[in-house]
Design a protein around this motif. Structure first.
Motif, short mmCIF file in Angstrom:
data_model
loop_
_atom_site.label_atom_id
_atom_site.label_comp_id
_atom_site.label_asym_id
_atom_site.label_seq_id
_atom_site.Cartn_x
_atom_site.Cartn_y
_atom_site.Cartn_z
N PRO A 97 6.12 11.49 4.04
CA PRO A 97 6.13 10.29 3.20
C PRO A 97 4.82 9.50 3.24
O PRO A 97 4.68 8.49 2.56
CB PRO A 97 7.27 9.45 3.81
CG PRO A 97 7.31 9.87 5.24
CD PRO A 97 6.92 11.33 5.27
N PHE A 98 3.85 9.96 4.05
CA PHE A 98 2.63 9.21 4.28
C PHE A 98 1.38 9.98 3.82
O PHE A 98 1.46 11.14 3.45
CB PHE A 98 2.47 8.90 5.78
CG PHE A 98 3.71 8.38 6.45
CD1 PHE A 98 4.22 7.15 6.10
CD2 PHE A 98 4.36 9.12 7.43
CE1 PHE A 98 5.36 6.65 6.72
CE2 PHE A 98 5.50 8.65 8.05
CZ PHE A 98 6.00 7.41 7.69
N SER A 99 0.24 9.29 3.92
CA SER A 99 -1.06 9.93 3.72
C SER A 99 -2.05 9.27 4.68
O SER A 99 -2.00 8.05 4.92
CB SER A 99 -1.57 9.75 2.29
OG SER A 99 -0.72 10.37 1.36
N TRP A 100 -2.96 10.07 5.22
CA TRP A 100 -4.05 9.54 6.05
C TRP A 100 -5.21 9.15 5.14
O TRP A 100 -5.63 9.94 4.29
CB TRP A 100 -4.53 10.57 7.06
CG TRP A 100 -3.73 10.70 8.31
CD1 TRP A 100 -3.01 11.79 8.73
CD2 TRP A 100 -3.58 9.72 9.34
NE1 TRP A 100 -2.42 11.54 9.95
CE2 TRP A 100 -2.75 10.28 10.35
CE3 TRP A 100 -4.06 8.41 9.52
CZ2 TRP A 100 -2.40 9.59 11.50
CZ3 TRP A 100 -3.70 7.72 10.67
CH2 TRP A 100 -2.88 8.30 11.66
N ILE A 101 -5.74 7.95 5.36
CA ILE A 101 -6.87 7.44 4.59
C ILE A 101 -7.99 7.03 5.54
O ILE A 101 -7.74 6.40 6.58
CB ILE A 101 -6.46 6.21 3.74
CG1 ILE A 101 -5.32 6.57 2.77
CG2 ILE A 101 -7.66 5.63 3.00
CD1 ILE A 101 -5.71 7.52 1.68
#
Length: 257
Positions: A140-144
């Motif tokens: 459900p996430f993304s690394w930025i």
């Protein structure tokens, strides 16, 4: 590397000290919360008088530099004013951006609403620029990765909110305060979901690296701050399951707190 519950010392000499601070610790006095715990007050017991040259949010973990004397303070402050300091932040966001790289240049006005948030204001806001890199989806996430070119209050958080991808567990800029749970993204989770302890339940923003010129020698110096335990636990789990990793495992040296 010396550690206590509030900070670890990344580097120290006669002119500067570089800390890796915990989330929840102010850098200097705050008019809205004068009694909140402060890094400078705690660290001065060990290092003597410290001069703040920049700030990171109370809820952000990671790198903070202080000067130890007036000369170093003047030099470092000038570098921040001239934007010759390079800063890199890592954050976990809710959702999946469709872009790989994004440049956000929107004027920001700190303390722009009744919740003391930073808001986009084309009339009264100050020029603000952040470059973002999307490393990939993790359930459900993304690394930025964020590279701020200016130093406005809450700049990364406010700019990311405008993209529709606020930082995980951001109490001001995200309507989703759901903590990061292993059961949310691990298939066939076999634990007790009713009594599950969150992997992370605070702002998922970490000041990971910074580069400055030493105030006395003018040598270019770069520092990295290992993730604190909660973000490191999230990183390891997401890297194992989704093969997206903001740092190399060989470079990881998680903090003990």
């Amino acid at each position: 590397m010396k550690r206590n519950n509030d900070y670890s010392v990344i580097y120290s000499d006669d002119d500067i000290v570089v800390f890796n601070k915990r989330s929840g610790l102010l850098i200097a006095a705050d008019r809205y919360d004068p009694d909140a715990p402060r890094l400078d007050v705690v660290a001065e017991k060990e290092f003597g008088k410290l001069f703040a040259v920049h700030r990171i949010d109370k809820d952000t973990s990671g790198l903070v530099i202080y000067a130890k004397n007036a000369e170093a303070h003047k030099s470092l402050s000038k570098q921040f004013e001239e934007r010759s300091v390079e800063k890199t932040y890592h954050c976990l966001v809710n959702g999946h951006p469709t872009w790989d790289n994004l440049k956000v240049s929107l004027p920001l006005q700190p303390d722009g609403d009744d919740r003391h948030r930073t808001v986009v204001n084309k009339r009264f806001g100050k020029p603000s620029k952040t470059d973002f890199e999307n490393l990939g989806n993790c359930g459900p996430f993304s690394w930025i990765i964020a590279h701020p070119h200016t130093g406005r209050t809450h700049q990364i958080r406010a700019h990311l909110q405008t993209t529709g991808f606020p930082i995980v567990c951001d109490p001001l800029y995200s309507g989703n305060q759901h903590p990061v749970l292993l059961s949310d993204f691990k298939r066939k989770y076999n634990g007790d979901t009713l009594n599950e302890r969150p992997l992370l339940n605070r702002l998922a923003l970490h000041a990971y690296s910074i580069s400055i010129n030493h105030p006395k020698t003018n040598e270019r110096m770069s520092f990295n701050a290992p993730y604190p335990r909660d973000m490191e636990a999230v990183r390891k789990q997401l890297a194992k399951l989704f093969k997206v990793n903001p740092i190399k495992d060989s470079d990881s040296n998680n903090e003990e707190d």
